[in-house]
Motif scaffolding. Structure first.
Motif, PDB file in Angstrom:
ATOM      1  N   VAL A  56       5.934   2.205  15.295  1.00 23.75           N
ATOM      2  CA  VAL A  56       4.612   2.029  14.689  1.00 23.75           C
ATOM      3  C   VAL A  56       4.757   1.894  13.171  1.00 23.75           C
ATOM      4  CG1 VAL A  56       2.386   3.169  14.265  1.00 23.75           C
ATOM      5  CG2 VAL A  56       3.428   3.261  16.550  1.00 23.75           C
ATOM      6  N   LEU A  57       5.588   2.741  12.582  1.00 24.56           N
ATOM      7  CA  LEU A  57       5.774   2.688  11.125  1.00 24.56           C
ATOM      8  C   LEU A  57       6.401   1.362  10.709  1.00 24.56           C
ATOM      9  CD1 LEU A  57       6.946   6.356  10.472  1.00 24.56           C
ATOM     10  CD2 LEU A  57       4.782   5.309   9.761  1.00 24.56           C
ATOM     11  N   ASP A  58       7.305   0.849  11.541  1.00 23.40           N
ATOM     12  CA  ASP A  58       7.952  -0.422  11.223  1.00 23.40           C
ATOM     13  C   ASP A  58       6.919  -1.551  11.219  1.00 23.40           C
ATOM     14  OD1 ASP A  58      10.218  -2.029  10.639  1.00 23.40           O
ATOM     15  OD2 ASP A  58      10.174  -2.751  12.714  1.00 23.40           O
ATOM     16  N   SER A  59       5.994  -1.494  12.168  1.00 19.81           N
ATOM     17  CA  SER A  59       4.994  -2.567  12.205  1.00 19.81           C
ATOM     18  C   SER A  59       4.027  -2.442  11.012  1.00 19.81           C
ATOM     19  CB  SER A  59       4.313  -2.600  13.567  1.00 19.81           C
ATOM     20  OG  SER A  59       2.960  -2.328  13.485  1.00 19.81           O
ATOM     21  N   LEU A  60       3.730  -1.204  10.586  1.00 21.29           N
ATOM     22  CA  LEU A  60       2.905  -1.018   9.385  1.00 21.29           C
ATOM     23  C   LEU A  60       3.640  -1.528   8.143  1.00 21.29           C
ATOM     24  CD1 LEU A  60       1.616   2.567  10.187  1.00 21.29           C
ATOM     25  CD2 LEU A  60       0.143   0.574   9.884  1.00 21.29           C
ATOM     26  N   TRP A 100       0.833  -1.207   0.000  1.00 18.07           N
ATOM     27  CA  TRP A 100       0.000   0.000   0.000  1.00 18.07           C
ATOM     28  C   TRP A 100       0.862   1.250   0.000  1.00 18.07           C
ATOM     29  CZ3 TRP A 100      -2.187   2.393   5.039  1.00 18.07           C
ATOM     30  CH2 TRP A 100      -2.993   3.504   4.734  1.00 18.07           C
ATOM     31  N   ILE A 101       0.478   2.222  -0.835  1.00 18.12           N
ATOM     32  CA  ILE A 101       1.076   3.556  -0.753  1.00 18.12           C
ATOM     33  C   ILE A 101       0.054   4.443  -0.040  1.00 18.12           C
ATOM     34  CG2 ILE A 101       1.940   5.570  -2.014  1.00 18.12           C
ATOM     35  CD1 ILE A 101       2.729   3.706  -4.320  1.00 18.12           C
ATOM     36  N   ASP A 102       0.372   4.860   1.179  1.00 23.07           N
ATOM     37  CA  ASP A 102      -0.511   5.764   1.922  1.00 23.07           C
ATOM     38  C   ASP A 102      -0.383   7.145   1.250  1.00 23.07           C
ATOM     39  OD1 ASP A 102      -1.792   7.426   3.719  1.00 23.07           O
ATOM     40  OD2 ASP A 102      -0.975   6.431   5.502  1.00 23.07           O
ATOM     41  N   SER A 103      -1.442   7.541   0.517  1.00 26.02           N
ATOM     42  CA  SER A 103      -1.331   8.674  -0.411  1.00 26.02           C
ATOM     43  C   SER A 103      -1.470  10.052   0.235  1.00 26.02           C
ATOM     44  CB  SER A 103      -2.384   8.529  -1.519  1.00 26.02           C
ATOM     45  OG  SER A 103      -3.689   8.616  -0.952  1.00 26.02           O
ATOM     46  N   HIS A 104      -1.664  10.091   1.543  1.00 25.24           N
ATOM     47  CA  HIS A 104      -1.757  11.385   2.246  1.00 25.24           C
ATOM     48  C   HIS A 104      -1.614  11.123   3.748  1.00 25.24           C
ATOM     49  CE1 HIS A 104      -4.301  15.284   3.072  1.00 25.24           C
ATOM     50  NE2 HIS A 104      -3.582  14.970   4.134  1.00 25.24           N
ATOM     51  N   SER A 105      -0.511  11.592   4.315  1.00 23.20           N
ATOM     52  CA  SER A 105      -0.326  11.418   5.760  1.00 23.20           C
ATOM     53  C   SER A 105       0.519  12.547   6.310  1.00 23.20           C
ATOM     54  CB  SER A 105       0.367  10.079   6.062  1.00 23.20           C
ATOM     55  OG  SER A 105       1.778  10.229   5.935  1.00 23.20           O
ATOM     56  N   LYS A 141      15.697   3.835   7.567  1.00 21.03           N
ATOM     57  CA  LYS A 141      16.153   2.866   8.566  1.00 21.03           C
ATOM     58  C   LYS A 141      15.270   1.625   8.600  1.00 21.03           C
ATOM     59  CE  LYS A 141      18.134   6.281  11.679  1.00 21.03           C
ATOM     60  NZ  LYS A 141      17.682   7.262  12.654  1.00 21.03           N
ATOM     61  N   ILE A 142      13.985   1.781   8.264  1.00 22.39           N
ATOM     62  CA  ILE A 142      13.087   0.629   8.289  1.00 22.39           C
ATOM     63  C   ILE A 142      12.685   0.208   6.871  1.00 22.39           C
ATOM     64  CG2 ILE A 142      12.171   1.041  10.599  1.00 22.39           C
ATOM     65  CD1 ILE A 142       9.697   2.334   9.197  1.00 22.39           C
ATOM     66  N   GLY A 143      13.262   0.866   5.853  1.00 19.24           N
ATOM     67  CA  GLY A 143      12.990   0.462   4.472  1.00 19.24           C
ATOM     68  C   GLY A 143      11.722   1.047   3.882  1.00 19.24           C
ATOM     69  N   LEU A 144      11.118   2.000   4.611  1.00 19.63           N
ATOM     70  CA  LEU A 144       9.873   2.597   4.128  1.00 19.63           C
ATOM     71  C   LEU A 144      10.197   3.767   3.210  1.00 19.63           C
ATOM     72  CD1 LEU A 144       6.757   2.543   4.468  1.00 19.63           C
ATOM     73  CD2 LEU A 144       7.039   4.013   6.474  1.00 19.63           C
ATOM     74  N   LYS A 145       9.508   3.798   2.054  1.00 18.89           N
ATOM     75  CA  LYS A 145       9.781   4.855   1.082  1.00 18.89           C
ATOM     76  C   LYS A 145       8.967   6.109   1.399  1.00 18.89           C
ATOM     77  CE  LYS A 145       9.674   5.815  -3.813  1.00 18.89           C
ATOM     78  NZ  LYS A 145       9.242   5.405  -5.128  1.00 18.89           N
ATOM     79  N   LEU A 146       9.630   7.261   1.271  1.00 22.92           N
ATOM     80  CA  LEU A 146       8.950   8.537   1.549  1.00 22.92           C
ATOM     81  C   LEU A 146       8.679   9.301   0.255  1.00 22.92           C
ATOM     82  CD1 LEU A 146       8.031  10.829   3.505  1.00 22.92           C
ATOM     83  CD2 LEU A 146      10.399  11.639   3.459  1.00 22.92           C
ATOM     84  N   ILE A 147       7.460   9.839   0.147  1.00 23.27           N
ATOM     85  CA  ILE A 147       7.098  10.716  -0.967  1.00 23.27           C
ATOM     86  C   ILE A 147       6.723  12.066  -0.332  1.00 23.27           C
ATOM     87  CG2 ILE A 147       5.494  11.054  -2.911  1.00 23.27           C
ATOM     88  CD1 ILE A 147       5.080   7.952  -2.860  1.00 23.27           C
ATOM     89  N   LEU A 175       2.692  -1.855   4.305  1.00 21.88           N
ATOM     90  CA  LEU A 175       2.836  -0.453   3.894  1.00 21.88           C
ATOM     91  C   LEU A 175       4.163  -0.298   3.151  1.00 21.88           C
ATOM     92  CD1 LEU A 175       1.714   2.487   4.084  1.00 21.88           C
ATOM     93  CD2 LEU A 175       3.057   2.730   6.181  1.00 21.88           C
ATOM     94  N   GLU A 176       4.076   0.216   1.915  1.00 27.87           N
ATOM     95  CA  GLU A 176       5.262   0.241   1.056  1.00 27.87           C
ATOM     96  C   GLU A 176       5.893   1.639   1.010  1.00 27.87           C
ATOM     97  OE1 GLU A 176       4.015  -0.815  -2.866  1.00 27.87           O
ATOM     98  OE2 GLU A 176       5.974  -0.449  -3.744  1.00 27.87           O
ATOM     99  N   ALA A 177       5.028   2.657   0.963  1.00 25.38           N
ATOM    100  CA  ALA A 177       5.508   4.041   0.859  1.00 25.38           C
ATOM    101  C   ALA A 177       4.483   4.966   1.500  1.00 25.38           C
ATOM    102  CB  ALA A 177       5.718   4.421  -0.599  1.00 25.38           C
ATOM    103  N   VAL A 178       4.951   6.130   1.961  1.00 24.04           N
ATOM    104  CA  VAL A 178       4.025   7.109   2.546  1.00 24.04           C
ATOM    105  C   VAL A 178       4.243   8.480   1.914  1.00 24.04           C
ATOM    106  CG1 VAL A 178       3.576   6.092   4.809  1.00 24.04           C
ATOM    107  CG2 VAL A 178       5.637   7.446   4.502  1.00 24.04           C
ATOM    108  N   VAL A 179       3.143   9.103   1.554  1.00 22.93           N
ATOM    109  CA  VAL A 179       3.182  10.504   1.172  1.00 22.93           C
ATOM    110  C   VAL A 179       3.056  11.284   2.474  1.00 22.93           C
ATOM    111  CG1 VAL A 179       2.018  12.369  -0.078  1.00 22.93           C
ATOM    112  CG2 VAL A 179       2.101  10.049  -1.054  1.00 22.93           C
ATOM    113  N   GLU A 180       4.023  12.143   2.753  1.00 23.55           N
ATOM    114  CA  GLU A 180       3.936  13.006   3.937  1.00 23.55           C
ATOM    115  C   GLU A 180       3.809  14.441   3.451  1.00 23.55           C
ATOM    116  OE1 GLU A 180       7.132  12.278   6.692  1.00 23.55           O
ATOM    117  OE2 GLU A 180       6.443  10.244   7.153  1.00 23.55           O
ATOM    118  N   ALA A 181       2.662  15.055   3.796  1.00 20.21           N
ATOM    119  CA  ALA A 181       2.389  16.420   3.359  1.00 20.21           C
ATOM    120  C   ALA A 181       2.545  17.377   4.523  1.00 20.21           C
ATOM    121  CB  ALA A 181       0.970  16.501   2.799  1.00 20.21           C
ATOM    122  N   SER A 182       3.016  18.588   4.247  1.00 20.69           N
ATOM    123  CA  SER A 182       3.301  19.519   5.346  1.00 20.69           C
ATOM    124  C   SER A 182       2.033  20.086   5.968  1.00 20.69           C
ATOM    125  CB  SER A 182       4.227  20.653   4.881  1.00 20.69           C
ATOM    126  OG  SER A 182       3.648  21.392   3.851  1.00 20.69           O
TER     127      SER A 182
END
Ligand SMILES: [Zn+2]
Length: 253
Positions: free
Chosen positions: A20-24, A6-11, A65-71, A29-36
């Protein structure tokens, strides 16, 4: 369980602990979009500048560090308009190749100041050819979303490059159809997994993305995975389209 990627498209997961992110991540969970966005109105432009530096320069190393991709996405949220707004500085950030979108932007009350800041940001995003994450408020949601869609169309911003986020039954019923993307925010107070399953029966799934909008508000960042699992029971391909492919295409990630 490939459909559970899953790509969390807005977080706003920069507020979430790495445990918590590591367990997701381990759940799919493959990648997260982090918006300001921050939960206080900035006292000066420098506050926003520091949030952008946090997201673009520091957060990637933490998630790595946990292999999660950031957008990462940067922009001025309508509740975060600083006394002085430096659009020239924002434009430099949007030109940075590490920044994948403008967001989170839009309207909260629909005031003149919010409209000016939103439209100016749409012009910048059009200039740099990046997609836009558009917030819709909890209060007066439909009227504000109608105004936002009008501003997007009037400004000449390519509609298919805008996601109308925090979509719900009210917008499904009342907001004019178009080529904009639809963001389903699975969060307490927004929509639940069951409500999302109901909504997806009536919307164009090539234009739909799933997100948690995880922030300092009560959040359930695993609901997106639960939704994908439910959809995947009937149609694995469909789960992948709205959980991964659409977001990868939209954010060019
Ligand atoms: Zn948000």
């Amino acid at each position: 369980m490939w459909w559970q990627m899953w790509i969390d498209s807005h977080s706003h997961h920069y507020f979430t602990s790495l445990n918590v992110l590591d367990s997701l991540y381990r759940s799919g969970l493959e990648a997260v979009v982090e918006a300001s966005w921050i939960p206080v109105r900035p006292s000066s432009w420098g506050t926003l500048e520091d949030v952008f530096r946090w997201l673009v320069e520091v957060e990637p190393q933490r998630l790595q560090k946990i292999g999660l991709k950031l957008i990462p996405a940067v922009g001025i949220h309508p509740r975060c308009i600083s006394p002085e707004v430096r659009f020239d500085k924002l434009e430099s950030w949007l030109n940075d190749e590490r920044v994948k979108a403008l967001g989170e932007v839009g309207l909260e009350s629909g005031s003149e100041q919010e409209k000016d800041v939103f439209v100016s940001q749409l012009k910048l995003a059009k200039k740099v050819d990046k997609p836009v994450i558009v917030h819709t408020p909890r209060a007066n949601k439909l009227a504000v979303a109608i105004l936002e869609l009008k501003l997007i169309r009037d400004s000449g911003f390519p509609e298919e490059m805008a996601v109308i986020d925090h979509f719900n039954f009210e917008l499904l019923k009342g907001l004019e159809k178009g080529s904009y993307m639809i963001g389903l925010s699975l969060q307490p107070g927004k929509i639940s997994v069951n409500e999302a399953l109901e909504i997806i029966k009536s919307i164009d799934l090539e234009r739909t993305m799933i997100n948690s909008d995880s922030s300092t508000e009560p959040s359930e960042p695993q609901w997106g995975l639960e939704l994908m699992k439910e959809i995947g029971k009937g149609d694995k391909r469909l789960a992948r389209i709205i959980g991964v492919d659409n977001a990868a295409r939209f954010y060019k990630a």
